[in-house]
Design a protein around this motif. Structure first.
Motif, PDB file in Angstrom:
ATOM      1  N   ARG A  34      -6.621  -1.382  21.585  1.00 46.07           N
ATOM      2  CA  ARG A  34      -5.394  -1.207  20.805  1.00 46.07           C
ATOM      3  C   ARG A  34      -5.217  -2.330  19.790  1.00 46.07           C
ATOM      4  O   ARG A  34      -4.665  -2.126  18.712  1.00 46.07           O
ATOM      5  CB  ARG A  34      -4.184  -1.087  21.724  1.00 46.07           C
ATOM      6  N   SER A  35      -5.713  -3.531  20.129  1.00 41.48           N
ATOM      7  CA  SER A  35      -5.622  -4.643  19.184  1.00 41.48           C
ATOM      8  C   SER A  35      -6.531  -4.423  17.986  1.00 41.48           C
ATOM      9  O   SER A  35      -6.213  -4.853  16.874  1.00 41.48           O
ATOM     10  CB  SER A  35      -5.974  -5.956  19.891  1.00 41.48           C
ATOM     11  N   THR A  36      -7.660  -3.765  18.199  1.00 39.33           N
ATOM     12  CA  THR A  36      -8.538  -3.412  17.076  1.00 39.33           C
ATOM     13  C   THR A  36      -7.797  -2.519  16.093  1.00 39.33           C
ATOM     14  O   THR A  36      -7.854  -2.728  14.872  1.00 39.33           O
ATOM     15  CB  THR A  36      -9.792  -2.692  17.589  1.00 39.33           C
ATOM     16  N   PHE A  37      -7.077  -1.544  16.616  1.00 40.33           N
ATOM     17  CA  PHE A  37      -6.278  -0.677  15.753  1.00 40.33           C
ATOM     18  C   PHE A  37      -5.138  -1.459  15.115  1.00 40.33           C
ATOM     19  O   PHE A  37      -4.837  -1.280  13.923  1.00 40.33           O
ATOM     20  CB  PHE A  37      -5.716   0.495  16.576  1.00 40.33           C
ATOM     21  N   GLY A  38      -4.498  -2.322  15.898  1.00 42.34           N
ATOM     22  CA  GLY A  38      -3.394  -3.112  15.356  1.00 42.34           C
ATOM     23  C   GLY A  38      -3.828  -4.036  14.239  1.00 42.34           C
ATOM     24  O   GLY A  38      -3.077  -4.283  13.292  1.00 42.34           O
ATOM     25  N   ALA A  39      -5.051  -4.544  14.322  1.00 43.70           N
ATOM     26  CA  ALA A  39      -5.573  -5.417  13.272  1.00 43.70           C
ATOM     27  C   ALA A  39      -6.004  -4.631  12.047  1.00 43.70           C
ATOM     28  O   ALA A  39      -5.832  -5.089  10.903  1.00 43.70           O
ATOM     29  CB  ALA A  39      -6.749  -6.232  13.812  1.00 43.70           C
ATOM     30  N   GLY A  40      -6.561  -3.442  12.257  1.00 44.98           N
ATOM     31  CA  GLY A  40      -7.123  -2.684  11.148  1.00 44.98           C
ATOM     32  C   GLY A  40      -6.118  -1.875  10.356  1.00 44.98           C
ATOM     33  O   GLY A  40      -6.229  -1.776   9.127  1.00 44.98           O
ATOM     34  N   PHE A  41      -5.126  -1.295  11.021  1.00 43.94           N
ATOM     35  CA  PHE A  41      -4.204  -0.402  10.328  1.00 43.94           C
ATOM     36  C   PHE A  41      -3.441  -1.057   9.169  1.00 43.94           C
ATOM     37  O   PHE A  41      -3.280  -0.434   8.109  1.00 43.94           O
ATOM     38  CB  PHE A  41      -3.222   0.213  11.332  1.00 43.94           C
ATOM     39  N   PRO A  42      -2.936  -2.308   9.307  1.00 46.26           N
ATOM     40  CA  PRO A  42      -2.213  -2.902   8.173  1.00 46.26           C
ATOM     41  C   PRO A  42      -3.075  -3.097   6.939  1.00 46.26           C
ATOM     42  O   PRO A  42      -2.555  -3.156   5.816  1.00 46.26           O
ATOM     43  CB  PRO A  42      -1.736  -4.255   8.731  1.00 46.26           C
ATOM     44  N   LEU A  43      -4.395  -3.204   7.117  1.00 47.34           N
ATOM     45  CA  LEU A  43      -5.268  -3.496   5.990  1.00 47.34           C
ATOM     46  C   LEU A  43      -5.385  -2.326   5.014  1.00 47.34           C
ATOM     47  O   LEU A  43      -5.672  -2.531   3.832  1.00 47.34           O
ATOM     48  CB  LEU A  43      -6.659  -3.906   6.491  1.00 47.34           C
ATOM     49  N   PHE A  44      -5.184  -1.091   5.504  1.00 47.69           N
ATOM     50  CA  PHE A  44      -5.251   0.048   4.591  1.00 47.69           C
ATOM     51  C   PHE A  44      -3.886   0.707   4.375  1.00 47.69           C
ATOM     52  O   PHE A  44      -3.779   1.691   3.645  1.00 47.69           O
ATOM     53  CB  PHE A  44      -6.251   1.093   5.097  1.00 47.69           C
ATOM     54  N   ALA A  45      -2.841   0.150   4.989  1.00 47.02           N
ATOM     55  CA  ALA A  45      -1.516   0.787   4.925  1.00 47.02           C
ATOM     56  C   ALA A  45      -0.989   0.861   3.504  1.00 47.02           C
ATOM     57  O   ALA A  45      -0.538   1.924   3.043  1.00 47.02           O
ATOM     58  CB  ALA A  45      -0.535   0.048   5.822  1.00 47.02           C
ATOM     59  N   SER A  46      -1.023  -0.255   2.784  1.00 48.07           N
ATOM     60  CA  SER A  46      -0.456  -0.279   1.428  1.00 48.07           C
ATOM     61  C   SER A  46      -1.184   0.696   0.515  1.00 48.07           C
ATOM     62  O   SER A  46      -0.552   1.463  -0.225  1.00 48.07           O
ATOM     63  CB  SER A  46      -0.525  -1.691   0.852  1.00 48.07           C
ATOM     64  N   GLN A  47      -2.516   0.679   0.569  1.00 49.29           N
ATOM     65  CA  GLN A  47      -3.289   1.582  -0.282  1.00 49.29           C
ATOM     66  C   GLN A  47      -2.994   3.039   0.068  1.00 49.29           C
ATOM     67  O   GLN A  47      -2.867   3.882  -0.824  1.00 49.29           O
ATOM     68  CB  GLN A  47      -4.790   1.288  -0.128  1.00 49.29           C
ATOM     69  N   MET A  48      -2.887   3.344   1.361  1.00 50.54           N
ATOM     70  CA  MET A  48      -2.617   4.717   1.771  1.00 50.54           C
ATOM     71  C   MET A  48      -1.245   5.176   1.286  1.00 50.54           C
ATOM     72  O   MET A  48      -1.097   6.291   0.766  1.00 50.54           O
ATOM     73  CB  MET A  48      -2.706   4.835   3.303  1.00 50.54           C
ATOM     74  N   TYR A  49      -0.239   4.324   1.432  1.00 53.26           N
ATOM     75  CA  TYR A  49       1.112   4.707   1.025  1.00 53.26           C
ATOM     76  C   TYR A  49       1.265   4.769  -0.491  1.00 53.26           C
ATOM     77  O   TYR A  49       2.087   5.534  -1.002  1.00 53.26           O
ATOM     78  CB  TYR A  49       2.144   3.753   1.649  1.00 53.26           C
ATOM     79  N   GLU A  50       0.499   3.952  -1.214  1.00 51.90           N
ATOM     80  CA  GLU A  50       0.561   4.007  -2.677  1.00 51.90           C
ATOM     81  C   GLU A  50      -0.187   5.225  -3.218  1.00 51.90           C
ATOM     82  O   GLU A  50       0.243   5.840  -4.193  1.00 51.90           O
ATOM     83  CB  GLU A  50      -0.010   2.716  -3.258  1.00 51.90           C
ATOM     84  N   LYS A  51      -1.314   5.571  -2.592  1.00 52.65           N
ATOM     85  CA  LYS A  51      -2.104   6.708  -3.067  1.00 52.65           C
ATOM     86  C   LYS A  51      -1.445   8.042  -2.711  1.00 52.65           C
ATOM     87  O   LYS A  51      -1.384   8.964  -3.530  1.00 52.65           O
ATOM     88  CB  LYS A  51      -3.510   6.656  -2.463  1.00 52.65           C
ATOM     89  N   LEU A  52      -0.969   8.145  -1.461  1.00 49.76           N
ATOM     90  CA  LEU A  52      -0.447   9.432  -0.983  1.00 49.76           C
ATOM     91  C   LEU A  52       1.059   9.570  -1.150  1.00 49.76           C
ATOM     92  O   LEU A  52       1.570  10.676  -1.068  1.00 49.76           O
ATOM     93  CB  LEU A  52      -0.809   9.617   0.500  1.00 49.76           C
ATOM     94  N   ASN A  53       1.755   8.470  -1.345  1.00 48.21           N
ATOM     95  CA  ASN A  53       3.212   8.287  -1.336  1.00 48.21           C
ATOM     96  C   ASN A  53       3.719   8.336   0.104  1.00 48.21           C
ATOM     97  O   ASN A  53       3.044   8.870   1.001  1.00 48.21           O
ATOM     98  CB  ASN A  53       3.947   9.266  -2.266  1.00 48.21           C
ATOM     99  N   PRO A  54       4.900   7.758   0.386  1.00 51.96           N
ATOM    100  CA  PRO A  54       5.372   7.650   1.772  1.00 51.96           C
ATOM    101  C   PRO A  54       5.493   8.983   2.494  1.00 51.96           C
ATOM    102  O   PRO A  54       5.330   9.032   3.720  1.00 51.96           O
ATOM    103  CB  PRO A  54       6.747   6.976   1.610  1.00 51.96           C
ATOM    104  N   ARG A  55       5.804  10.063   1.765  1.00 50.93           N
ATOM    105  CA  ARG A  55       5.968  11.357   2.427  1.00 50.93           C
ATOM    106  C   ARG A  55       4.648  11.821   3.057  1.00 50.93           C
ATOM    107  O   ARG A  55       4.576  12.100   4.257  1.00 50.93           O
ATOM    108  CB  ARG A  55       6.461  12.418   1.422  1.00 50.93           C
TER     109      ARG A  55
END
Length: 479
Positions: free
Chosen positions: A403-424
């Motif tokens: 779970r820590s692997t996921f916790g470390a990795g998810f923030p690294l692509f969060a901004s790009q994902m939300y900017e590309k796809l939009n929050p919805r």
């Protein structure tokens, strides 16, 4: 060690055991609070060290990466040398590395100290759950774990709030790390002075050593003393057992995958919430930190529901199943309630995240999310402890690493994902993944006892799979 033996941790006074429980939860709160604490001072770190936003996020991710390394050592080591020595050694180093962060003068030093701090902070994540199994029986352990469960999720949600208002108030970023140093150092003192050894095999070793010294009779020995291994075998045992459990136990693998997704999404929200509330609604850093409060409130409500409904219900099941233990599959009932709620909360947050919609609408989606997170955590952890009782620390270590692997990795692509796809659509994507995982608790509830029959690590018994009627024979159904 008998149930009335004064050395048996389960026979200690309830007040003392509750102190150990709450203190163990505080150690977890300390570690998880530290993981997200730099969130509110990231602009100051960028200004001081001149690194990019992506590098700034590593101050959070590298700490959580440390959670991946630490449990490989701390869980199995505690099963060899005891809980207390591991807590003392790890918290001493953890405190020192928080001090190093506060005094850092360059990018390399703060990133290295954050990683090492996370590695040693992982000790309570790996071992505090095992301490619960050391001191409580199955009936009371549910209550203890319900209160304990707040810590892993309260810490990350409170970190951005505290540091956010420190940043808004103009307090130096160094004071965030001085605060973490003081918190860790205080916990270290209390570990040394008040935390006892709770692992029964190590307690028996101390008893055998005392009897040999008092009587001069070398025939007194504890089972763990006879379990001699070469250094290479010990290293393999310490580092390898969590992975052996994870990849050879389908139940543990599936539970770990679900919990890892939940944990990774929680850290992803540290990037997603500012996009929705700061960029969309104009919140400052302090106010953005407050947006995590509904998740915390939902978590508290979940604990209350568990304490006043599900735990008494489990106590009744224990009486109905007596003299047999309650099958671990009954721990999945809270997850069966939580998994649909968790999925719904994503779609709620996604399609109320328009800047034109009141911020209260997406904000309140955090309440059912926090409620579901705690129930999922409680059900999965309790199931793991009940199903893998004698290797619980290693099983929990495997879950913590993943779970820590996921916790470390998810923030690294969060901004790009939300900017590309939009929050919805970004949140909707997460909702569909959660939807795919929703059946997991239902499958384990129905088929878990059959899967356990083929396990080499999960002890089985000859008890019934459902509460026997008074006229039924106690050994009618095999699990």
């Amino acid at each position: 060690m008998g149930p009335n033996d004064p050395d048996n941790p389960k026979s200690w006074s309830k007040a003392y055991r509750w102190y150990i429980t709450m203190f163990s939860a505080t150690l977890v709160l300390n570690a998880t609070f530290a993981s997200s604490a730099p969130t509110g001072v990231i602009p100051q770190l960028i200004e001081k060290f001149g690194f990019s936003v992506e590098v700034a996020k590593l101050t959070i991710s590298l700490f959580v990466v440390g959670y991946c390394v630490g449990p490989l050592l701390w869980g199995p080591l505690s099963e060899q040398f005891g809980r207390k020595p591991v807590f003392i050694g790890s918290f001493f180093a953890y405190t020192a590395f928080q001090l190093g962060c506060a005094l850092s003068q360059n990018t390399a030093s703060i990133l290295v100290f954050r990683f090492l701090g996370g590695t040693f902070a992982a000790a309570p994540l790996a071992n505090s759950g095992a301490v619960m199994s050391d001191i409580w029986d199955a009936e009371t352990r549910g209550t203890a774990l319900a209160l304990f469960a707040l810590a892993p999720f309260a810490g990350p949600t409170l970190g951005p709030t505290v540091s956010g208002f420190m940043g808004v108030a103009g307090v130096s970023w160094r004071w965030v790390f001085w605060l973490l140093t003081l918190f860790a150092g205080t916990c270290l003192v209390f570990i040394v002075l008040t935390l006892p050894e709770t692992y029964a095999p190590v307690i028996l070793i101390k008893r055998a050593q005392r009897l040999r010294k008092e009587t001069g009779d070398t025939r007194y020995w504890a089972p763990l003393e006879r379990n001699k291994m070469a250094l290479s075998q010990r290293i393999s045992h310490v580092l390898g057992r969590p992975f052996v459990l994870l990849f050879r136990e389908p139940m543990l693998f599936v539970m770990t995958l679900y919990m890892s997704f939940v944990y990774g999404v929680m850290y992803l929200l540290f990037e997603a919430f500012p996009i929705v509330f700061a960029d969309g609604h104009g919140f400052n850093l302090g106010e953005s930190g407050l947006t995590f409060i509904p998740i915390f409130v939902g978590s508290v409500f979940a604990v209350l529901v568990y304490l006043f409904y599900f735990n008494p219900r489990y106590a009744r099941l224990m009486k109905e199943f007596a003299p047999h233990p309650v099958p671990p599959e009954y721990r999945m009932e809270v997850c069966m309630l939580a998994s649909p709620i968790y999925t719904i909360s994503f779609f709620w947050f996604a399609w109320t995240s328009y800047p034109s919609v009141s911020y209260w609408a997406p904000l309140m989606a955090g309440f059912p999310m926090g409620f579901a997170i705690i129930f999922l955590f409680l059900g999965l952890i309790n199931y793991a402890i009940d199903a893998y009782l004698f290797v619980a620390a290693s099983a929990l270590s495997a879950m913590t690493v993943a779970r820590s692997t996921f916790g470390a990795g998810f923030p690294l692509f969060a901004s790009q994902m939300y900017e590309k796809l939009n929050p919805r659509w970004a949140t909707t994507l997460l909702g569909f993944i959660a939807l795919l995982m929703t059946p997991i608790p239902f499958i384990l509830r129905i088929y878990g006892h059959k899967i356990r029959r083929h396990s080499k690590f999960a002890p089985t018994n000859t008890g019934p799979t459902s509460p026997p009627k008074p006229t039924e024979k106690p050994n009618q159904t095999i699990v």
